[in-house]
Design a protein around this motif. Structure first.
Motif, PDB file in Angstrom:
ATOM      1  N   ARG A  86       0.850  -1.190   0.000  1.00  0.00           N
ATOM      2  CA  ARG A  86       0.000   0.000   0.000  1.00  0.00           C
ATOM      3  C   ARG A  86       0.887   1.241   0.000  1.00  0.00           C
ATOM      4  NH1 ARG A  86      -3.108   1.010   5.354  1.00  0.00           N
ATOM      5  NH2 ARG A  86      -1.052   1.871   5.858  1.00  0.00           N
ATOM      6  N   GLY A  97     -11.455  -0.543  -7.830  1.00  0.00           N
ATOM      7  CA  GLY A  97     -10.388  -1.431  -8.246  1.00  0.00           C
ATOM      8  C   GLY A  97     -10.820  -2.517  -9.196  1.00  0.00           C
ATOM      9  N   ASN A 133      -7.448  -9.458 -11.439  1.00  0.00           N
ATOM     10  CA  ASN A 133      -6.803  -9.854 -12.692  1.00  0.00           C
ATOM     11  C   ASN A 133      -7.573 -10.985 -13.374  1.00  0.00           C
ATOM     12  OD1 ASN A 133      -6.056 -11.691 -10.657  1.00  0.00           O
ATOM     13  ND2 ASN A 133      -4.218 -12.299 -11.777  1.00  0.00           N
ATOM     14  N   ARG A 172      -4.523 -11.473  -8.155  1.00  0.00           N
ATOM     15  CA  ARG A 172      -4.131 -10.101  -7.848  1.00  0.00           C
ATOM     16  C   ARG A 172      -5.362  -9.195  -7.799  1.00  0.00           C
ATOM     17  NH1 ARG A 172      -1.065  -9.582 -11.737  1.00  0.00           N
ATOM     18  NH2 ARG A 172      -2.328  -8.279 -13.125  1.00  0.00           N
ATOM     19  N   ARG A 173      -5.432  -8.394  -6.751  1.00  0.00           N
ATOM     20  CA  ARG A 173      -6.500  -7.411  -6.594  1.00  0.00           C
ATOM     21  C   ARG A 173      -5.883  -6.035  -6.394  1.00  0.00           C
ATOM     22  NH1 ARG A 173     -11.782  -7.657  -5.135  1.00  0.00           N
ATOM     23  NH2 ARG A 173     -11.561  -9.895  -4.713  1.00  0.00           N
ATOM     24  N   GLU A 174      -6.314  -5.067  -7.215  1.00  0.00           N
ATOM     25  CA  GLU A 174      -5.815  -3.696  -7.103  1.00  0.00           C
ATOM     26  C   GLU A 174      -6.929  -2.792  -6.608  1.00  0.00           C
ATOM     27  OE1 GLU A 174      -4.189  -2.544 -10.829  1.00  0.00           O
ATOM     28  OE2 GLU A 174      -2.559  -4.032 -10.781  1.00  0.00           O
ATOM     29  N   THR A 175      -6.593  -1.961  -5.611  1.00  0.00           N
ATOM     30  CA  THR A 175      -7.558  -1.050  -5.001  1.00  0.00           C
ATOM     31  C   THR A 175      -6.955   0.352  -4.968  1.00  0.00           C
ATOM     32  OG1 THR A 175      -8.315  -2.858  -3.570  1.00  0.00           O
ATOM     33  CG2 THR A 175      -9.007  -0.631  -2.978  1.00  0.00           C
ATOM     34  N   ASN A 185      -2.989   3.790  -3.042  1.00  0.00           N
ATOM     35  CA  ASN A 185      -3.077   2.685  -3.990  1.00  0.00           C
ATOM     36  C   ASN A 185      -2.621   1.418  -3.288  1.00  0.00           C
ATOM     37  OD1 ASN A 185      -2.561   5.166  -5.967  1.00  0.00           O
ATOM     38  ND2 ASN A 185      -3.513   3.517  -7.146  1.00  0.00           N
ATOM     39  N   GLN A 186      -3.289   0.315  -3.592  1.00  0.00           N
ATOM     40  CA  GLN A 186      -2.981  -0.924  -2.887  1.00  0.00           C
ATOM     41  C   GLN A 186      -3.036  -2.100  -3.857  1.00  0.00           C
ATOM     42  OE1 GLN A 186      -5.114  -1.519   0.847  1.00  0.00           O
ATOM     43  NE2 GLN A 186      -5.262  -3.717   0.417  1.00  0.00           N
ATOM     44  N   GLN A 187      -2.161  -3.067  -3.643  1.00  0.00           N
ATOM     45  CA  GLN A 187      -2.155  -4.289  -4.442  1.00  0.00           C
ATOM     46  C   GLN A 187      -2.027  -5.485  -3.503  1.00  0.00           C
ATOM     47  OE1 GLN A 187       1.292  -5.918  -6.969  1.00  0.00           O
ATOM     48  NE2 GLN A 187      -0.050  -5.059  -8.536  1.00  0.00           N
TER      49      GLN A 187
END
Length: 811
Positions: free
Chosen positions: A292, A721, A724, A759-762, A768-770
């Motif tokens: 993050r 977000g 993938n 993978r999750r992106e927020t 920003n967070q992965q």
């Protein structure tokens, strides 16, 4: 309350008056029915009908219409014989008694004519059974026509069902939306209420007859469920005698042993069905990581990595019984219980930096436990009219309840600038629901009228506690500031009126439903309350036009409501990860959706379905993440974040290349855009989402069959977000033994890829967070399926019952 009930009764009275006004019959007696082929069950037009007196004197001659129906009216009282004759079919004679003037109308129902074969000693006919069928308001997937039903469980097979998809976490989506309802044989079951994934993993696909995806739910269904309804039909035509299936399986390294089965029996007027199953689902050590990055005057970087493993045991038992008192009265009851027990362990290393400076560091050992159980019981009474047995009055009552207890122990070591003590957290949830319902069905020639009243009383409660470790006394002490007791009641009163009309090649379903909802949330510990009341009118419309060569066009429109469920409302704060907190929001309002869709279907040697759709969402209930720079904690909850729209294109196809080789495709492409306000700032996100499942199978000599599947799942879009995409494959081989009574199968999933990174992106206004989780992707499973029994005559069941499809799925 009085005004609410008066409004509901007024609407229902209007429906009954409409039915009565339409139902005026011509003077004299009346004989009606529908003629169909006894083999393929298709209705037949231009079948000759001769009406004779009991003295074999001809009175009238007529023929069936394009929908197979016929009406002989204005008949004098007396005894008659109706003779049905068609080229290539055996003649059929049915006596009819119209001598009783109090019973002037007789509906013969469906009359089936048997084909006649002349001059051949032996005729063998083979046909490919269609897997997908398009109806006016739903798409049906015939599980028994798919040979892989003996290989996989119900959850795995849903990847092949049109409009359904299953992601890497085994979450099911209907048209890309997780808000739907799952019914078992047209009724809600506690088996699906708490955690449908556990039950579907346990349920052998061979025990399912078909899966109906109801895309345009009629008004008789509750207004809830933004995407629609999934109806799993497990009952087959059970006859005098008994039948059953037993299914045993083993999956590894993810999964475990499973055992399931069904048993049905009928003895005269008494029929019963029993279904049960259980399994263990193990997840070996899985690596996880989170990063993050925050923005602002003091930017930070948080990195966490660790391992997690879980083991879950689940089981269910369902029982249905029906008794035909006489030809007009039928009672039935159902009883279902289910339970689960899970244990989890997570180790995590956490490091928070500002440039090169270490702001915070710790390691976490988190041991969790989750126990739950559910139960539901229902009683139905159905009364048919003497004049027309399709005229039905049904009275239903259902009780449903579940409990869920969660416990987590969090211990921290290797601390740097981190003084939060070890802690324990508990969350005990209870849910109960009582439903009373009255349904009335009144068929009039080609028009079918339905109306009903319904009342649902729900009671939710949660007692969540937080205990901090005191190093001096070496005990855990309650922290009242982080504990609370919460109750939530929701009463829904509804009425509906629907009309279904068939005219030549047209089919129409239209109706409306009104609902009054009264909500009260009470925080007992803090003495605060939330009260809500809302009234909704929900229309629905479905139109079907049959074309030549077994083709048809469908149009559907429906408006739906999403009421928040207990998991979204419960303010319990999950602090399993000290830098990330998750909770529900008791102030959530209902969300609304308008859904339009047009489809084309054709079935000949193979079948193809093409559809387009547009969906508009308002006040969507979606997860919202907000970063607090003062505490360095990201808090996730649910909110009515804003609006969204979705354009969709659907294509499914099934084609038998040869009598031993088949091919199928299930695909969907959509473009979505969602916008709203998060932490006071406007946020939007959009993108293309897609899914495709390609399947092929070949039948080898000596009972062997091989199958291959390829699944492609695109990213999932939400307001903050994406996830993938995924490509997976599976290969299986099966063999039928002992005259198809026993089948053995083996399968391998993703043989060329051992692990997959999910993978999750927020993103948010200031961060920003992965999140990455490395899952086991290569798995194996073995299955043994056994069928037994012999049957003669089908069990009768109530045609109407309680369907509480109005609260969002908890998973």
């Amino acid at each position: 309350m009085k005004s609410i009930l008066l409004r509901l009764l007024s609407l229902l009275a209007c429906g009954f008056l409409c039915a009565t006004s339409v139902a005026q019959l011509p003077a004299g007696g009346r004989i009606s029915g529908i003629v169909a082929d006894s083999v393929d069950k298709k209705v037949m037009d231009y079948i000759t009908i001769n009406l004779l007196t009991d003295q074999k004197v001809a009175v009238r001659a007529d023929f069936t219409k394009t929908d197979g129906s016929f009406v002989l009216d204005r008949l004098k009282p007396g005894n008659y014989v109706v003779v049905f004759a068609g080229v290539g079919y055996k003649q059929k004679m049915i006596p009819v008694d119209l001598s009783d003037t109090t019973r002037p109308a007789v509906n013969l129902g469906k009359i089936e004519l048997a084909p006649v074969t002349i001059g051949l000693k032996e005729v063998k006919i083979t046909a490919i059974k269609p897997i997908v069928k398009q109806e006016v308001d739903r798409i049906t997937y015939d599980m028994q026509a798919d040979p892989e039903n003996k290989v996989f469980n119900a959850l795995e097979m849903m990847r092949k069902v049109p409009l359904l998809s299953v992601d890497a976490d085994n979450n099911v989506y209907l048209k890309g939306n997780s808000d739907f309802r799952i019914l078992i044989n047209g009724k809600l079951s506690s088996m699906m209420e708490r955690n449908y994934r556990d039950i579907l993993r346990t349920m052998p696909a061979s025990s399912i007859e078909r899966i109906e995806v109801i895309t345009t739910p009629p008004a008789k269904y509750d207004a809830e469920g933004l995407a629609g309804i999934i109806n799993i039909i497990t009952h087959k035509n059970v006859d005098n005698g008994y039948s059953g299936t037993i299914n045993a399986s083993e999956r590894f390294p993810v999964g475990g042993p499973g055992l399931g089965g069904t048993f049905s029996a009928k003895f005269g007027k008494l029929g019963m069905t029993f279904m049960t199953g259980g399994n263990q689902y193990r997840t070996p050590d899985i690596r996880t990581s989170s990063q993050r990055d925050t923005r602002g005057t003091n930017p930070t970087h948080l990195f966490q990595n660790g391992i997690t493993r879980n083991s879950n045991y689940s089981g269910y038992l369902g029982y249905e019984i029906s008794y035909e008192i006489d030809t007009l009265n039928l009672v039935s009851a159902q009883f279902n219980i289910n339970g689960s027990r899970g244990n989890g362990f997570t180790f995590q290393n956490s490091l928070l930096n500002a440039d090169t400076e270490i702001l915070e560091h710790y390691q976490v050992d988190n041991q969790s436990r989750d126990n739950g159980r559910g139960m539901d019981a229902a009683l139905n009474y159905q009364r048919s009219a003497k004049a027309d047995k399709n005229r039905l009055l049904t009275l239903s009552y259902r009780y449903y309840g579940f409990t869920n207890n969660q416990k987590g122990n969090v211990a921290m070591t290797d601390r740097v600038n981190f003084d939060l003590p070890d802690y324990r957290q508990f969350n005990d949830q209870q849910f109960s629901e009582q439903t009373m319902q009255v349904d009335y069905v009144y068929p009039v020639k080609k028009l079918n009228i339905e109306a009903g009243l319904k009342a649902i009383m729900r009671d939710n409660s949660s007692d969540f506690r937080f205990e901090s470790f005191n190093s001096e006394s070496t005990t855990f002490n309650p922290d009242l500031s982080r504990s609370n007791r919460f109750t939530y009641t929701q009463n829904v009163f509804g009425a509906y009126n629907t009309y279904q009309y068939t005219f030549k090649k047209w089919g129409l379903k239209a109706g409306a439903r009104i609902e009054q909802t009264i909500v009260r949330a009470d925080f007992i510990s803090t003495d605060s309350k939330v009260d809500q009341t809302y009234f909704n009118v929900v229309p629905s419309l479905a139109i079907n036009r049959k074309l030549k060569n077994n083709a048809g066009v469908n149009f559907g429109y429906t408006q739906r409501i999403q009421r928040p469920g207990i998991y979204q409302l419960n303010p319990f704060v999950d602090r399993s990860n000290p830098n990330f907190e998750r909770s529900g929001s008791p102030a959530l309002r209902p969300a609304f959706v308008n859904d339009f869709q047009v489809g084309y279907a054709k079935s000949k040697k193979g079948s193809v379905n093409v559809g387009i759709g547009y969906t508009n969402f308002r006040d969507m209930i979606m997860p919202v993440a907000v970063f607090d720079p003062e505490t360095n904690i990201t808090r996730a909850t649910f909110g009515n974040t804003g609006r969204a729209r979705l354009f969709m294109v659907l294509l499914t196809a099934n084609y038998p290349i040869t009598k031993n080789w088949n091919f199928s495709l299930n695909s969907r492409v959509a473009h979505g855009r969602v916008s709203g306000v998060v932490n006071g700032q406007a946020v939007s996100n959009e993108g293309v989402m897609y899914q495709a499942n390609v399947s092929t199978g070949y039948k080898l000599p000596n009972g062997w069959r091989v199958n291959g599947n390829l699944t492609m799942l695109g990213p999932n879009i939400n307001i903050q977000g994406t996830t993938n995409s995924m490509v997976s494959s599976s290969w299986s081989a099966s063999k039928d033994l002992f005259k198809d009574k026993v089948s053995f199968s083996a399968a391998v999933n993703n043989p060329f890829t051992k692990f997959r990174n999910a993978r999750r992106e927020t993103f948010g206004p200031n961060f920003n967070q992965q999140d990455i989780r490395r899952d086991f992707f290569r798995t194996f499973n073995l299955t043994l399926n056994y069928k037994f029994g012999k049957l003669k005559d089908s069990i009768k069941k109530n045609k109407r019952g309680i369907r509480n499809d109005d609260v969002q799925n908890s998973n």
